[in-house]
Enzyme design. Sequence first.
Site, PDB file in Angstrom:
ATOM      1  N   LYS A  11       0.873  -1.109   0.311  1.00  0.00           N
ATOM      2  CA  LYS A  11      -0.064  -0.311   0.571  1.00  0.00           C
ATOM      3  C   LYS A  11       0.693   1.328   0.357  1.00  0.00           C
ATOM      4  CE  LYS A  11      -3.267  -2.625   2.429  1.00  0.00           C
ATOM      5  NZ  LYS A  11      -4.268  -2.812   3.771  1.00  0.00           N
ATOM      6  N   GLY A  57     -12.297  -5.738   5.761  1.00  0.00           N
ATOM      7  CA  GLY A  57     -13.392  -6.188   5.096  1.00  0.00           C
ATOM      8  C   GLY A  57     -14.264  -6.356   4.271  1.00  0.00           C
TER       9      GLY A  57
END
Length: 430
Positions: free
Chosen positions: A207, A306
């Site tokens: 990231k 999630g």
Amino acid sequence: MMRTRPLKVALLGCGVVGSEVARIMTTHAEDLTARIGAPVELAGVAVRRPSKVREGIDPALITTDATALLKRGDIDVAIEVIGGIEPARALIHTAFEHGISVVSANKALLAQDGAALHAVADAAGLDLYYEAAVAGAIPLVRPMRESLAGDKINRVMGIVNGTTNFILDKMDSTGAGYQEALDEATALGYAEADPTADVEGYDAAAKAAILAGIAFHTRVRLDDVYREGMTEVSAADFASAKRMGCTIKLLAILERAADGQSVTARVHPAMIPLSHPLASVREAYNAVFVEAEAAGRLMFYGPGAGGAPTASAVLGDLVAVCRNKLAEATGPGESAYTQLPVSTMGDVVTRYHISLDVADKPGVLAQVATTFAEHGVSIDTVRQQGKDGEASLVVVTHRAHDAALTGTVEALRKLDTVRGVASIMRVEGE
């Protein structure tokens, strides 16, 4: 005017995120149509295990041949949520070859091959969007790539992995050890059965590479990112942090050099003051602190992983790409015009917290202080505690180059009076 022919979407992967994408596309179909200006239709779902029951998805859409799905001639957009390098990379290339724009959540692939994928997409006049690849539901990639396009970003510092933040938060708030906090994270579903990618910093490093490329308009690959995991962080480290008015977080830190001629990208645990906004990020949440020349300091906060949160980011990209399709345009591609070199970790300048196990006898502190001085590292504070012929010595430095600190530690290890270097931690965010 509303276009009647639907835009057709191929969903590549139908795990936790993919199933949520399919659910939202179905339940919010009317809203998506109104926002896009045309109906959007799930035309096929490529999976590895076709026998698995997938509630809410028409079994007729399921296929194990992702390549054939992309080649069938009527697909407008492909959503890639497979993860990993292959077959995701080959499938994205296939999509571009057949005039299909791509929405991806694949941080590992983008960190490794983002430049090549952008080049193919740009040459074909297609979109490559990937908001979901960094920080889940948090709008971060598009604000940095578009909203701050007229500004100059100098620094990005953030918590971009929810698993590690959960573990460190539990160690801080409950006094739990690393393994105990990891076991709780695993039981609650925050950590994978093999948590290596998270706790060793690989996930955050991918990231960081993506964000650094966007922030500094230069190409930063995963291999350019310095990485340290957090498995060695101990209760003693937290105790020292608290004495300094700090806590410990696993941070991704991206910086433009003071002279503007290079950048650095790193991931490692660090002490940060309790007064810093990132110190209050709890549980499995993510937060990213962006410092820009004109906009000043901005913070982006929210759930970083999630199914539903990540699907939200995917669907946001889908709407943008579909709108571009209707307008026969493309969004922003790769911006790497600065071509700045990525400096090594040795060029980073920050403060350090070093804990030493030493002999409890006269002259030890003088030896240690002399070693720091010989390597050009200035000491800010020293704390010593002795017992039964042994002592712990905690040294906090002023700002110094990482290379100088590394040389200092190597020299300390050679001293007869130093029995071990218990921990080394950077101090950030001051």
